[in-house]
Design an enzyme around this catalytic site. Structure first.
Site: not given
Ligand SMILES: *Cc1c(COP(=O)(O)O)cnc(C)c1O
Length: 354
Positions: A129, A208, A37, A300, A298, A251, A156
């Protein structure tokens, strides 16, 4: 027409990525769903997904939003893609046709799936969530199974990257309570923090890891697995000049040259994701030496003290990588690695390297 070159480039290391994936897969005892993502955490969706698809431990990919799923499906890498957030009803058939695995958290969503869809039941065990509460999840999962569309079940962790694992254990206990009452399917729970802190979890088919796959672990978990940063960010010197003693730079005139100072102006700024809050603290690597970024960062550009070095216009300097780390940059910018990496802008070219 002459080719126009990017002023900054992110080198994405295949060997670092593969090493991290091997280490994380070994520690979780499962194949992985690699979260790609937010442009693969800033590493570039296409470059990263192509490199990762060559690793045998990558079962599939996870994305946050439908357009990421579509872009990834177009690469035809032959690995499952899991969408992590709810699609709108009109997006469901489009995504199902693309073969994207869909998150399901209600009976209504379960009923609305087309028969060729593949679902991963999302269970909310405490993150609050997304997902179905554990007491509702079992009937949703059974209905998905009856319809022949249930491929996976997942949850999660909210606190797996923190030293106190009490709540993570409680979440896993709640998740197991759901799994015990469902037919066997692909179960997954751990993110990177979960893999590093909890190791192998009973009954899990997949994991994951996001940030850890890209080479970063929470401070108290460094050393648990051999992780290396996947990205080296380089930017080009666009101008070299000398500021006289007593003159201010950039700046606001925040920094005053204490002596005649050789300055390199570099073509990267906060619009590219280099944190403006790192002003006054940041360092970069110039010819293997750490050098101070001086004056306000800055939009850029930024300026570096290169006194005593032979620096020329067109030279590449290293903004972050193995020596000056993203973790340091995040600390200077008063944020976290996730935000620094995902903030890296479109103007930065992503290049896969060995
Ligand atoms: C982003 C995400 C992950 C990965 O999380 P990390 O902390 O980067 O390992 C795993 N599962 C879900 C549902 C996520 O949204």
């Amino acid at each position: 027409m002459a080719a126009l070159s990017a002023r900054a480039r992110a080198l994405i290391s295949r060997s670092a990525l593969h090493g991290n994936l091997s280490a994380l897969s070994a520690r979780s005892g499962t194949p992985l769903i690699l979260p790609v993502k937010a442009g693969a955490y800033g590493h570039g969706l296409e470059v990263t997904a192509r490199l990762a698809a060559e690793h045998p431990g990558v079962w599939g990919f996870a994305v946050a939003v439908p357009r990421e799923a579509q872009a990834l499906a177009a690469l035809e890498l032959g690995r499952p893609i899991l969408l992590l957030t709810p699609p709108t009803p009109d997006e469901v058939p489009v995504l199902a046709d693309l073969g994207v695995r869909l998150p399901v958290a209600s009976l209504a969503e379960a009923e609305a799936l087309p028969p060729h869809a593949r679902a991963h039941l999302k269970v909310d065990t405490g993150m609050n969530r997304l997902g179905a509460r554990p007491e509702e999840a079992v009937s949703i999962g059974r209905r998905l199974h009856e319809r022949g569309v249930l491929e996976g079940v997942y949850t999660h962790f909210a606190t797996s990257d923190e030293p106190d694992l009490g709540f993570a254990h409680e979440q896993f206990r709640r998740f197991q309570g759901v799994l015990d009452r469902l037919p066997p399917v692909l179960a997954h729970a751990s993110n990177g923090g979960g893999i590093l802190s909890l190791g192998e979890l009973p009954g899990m088919a997949l994991a994951r890891p996001g940030l850890a796959s890209y080479g970063f672990a929470p401070a108290h978990l460094r050393g648990v697995a051999p992780l290396r940063p996947v990205m080296t960010l380089q930017a080009r010197v666009t101008h070299v000049h000398t500021a006289r003693a007593g003159e201010t730079v950039s700046y606001g005139g925040l920094w005053t040259a204490p002596r005649d100072t050789r300055l390199a102006t570099v073509g990267l700024g906060y619009a590219d994701g280099y944190p403006r809050n790192a002003t006054g603290k940041a360092q970069v690597l110039v010819q293997e030496e750490r050098r101070a970024v001086v004056g306000r960062i800055c939009m850029d550009q930024f300026m570096v003290d290169v006194t005593g070095l032979e620096v020329q216009t067109g030279d590449w300097i290293e903004v972050w990588g193995r020596q000056v780390t993203v973790s340091e940059v995040a600390a200077w910018g008063e944020t976290v690695e996730y935000e620094v990496l995902t903030g890296l802008g479109e103007r930065v070219e992503r290049i896969g390297v060995a």
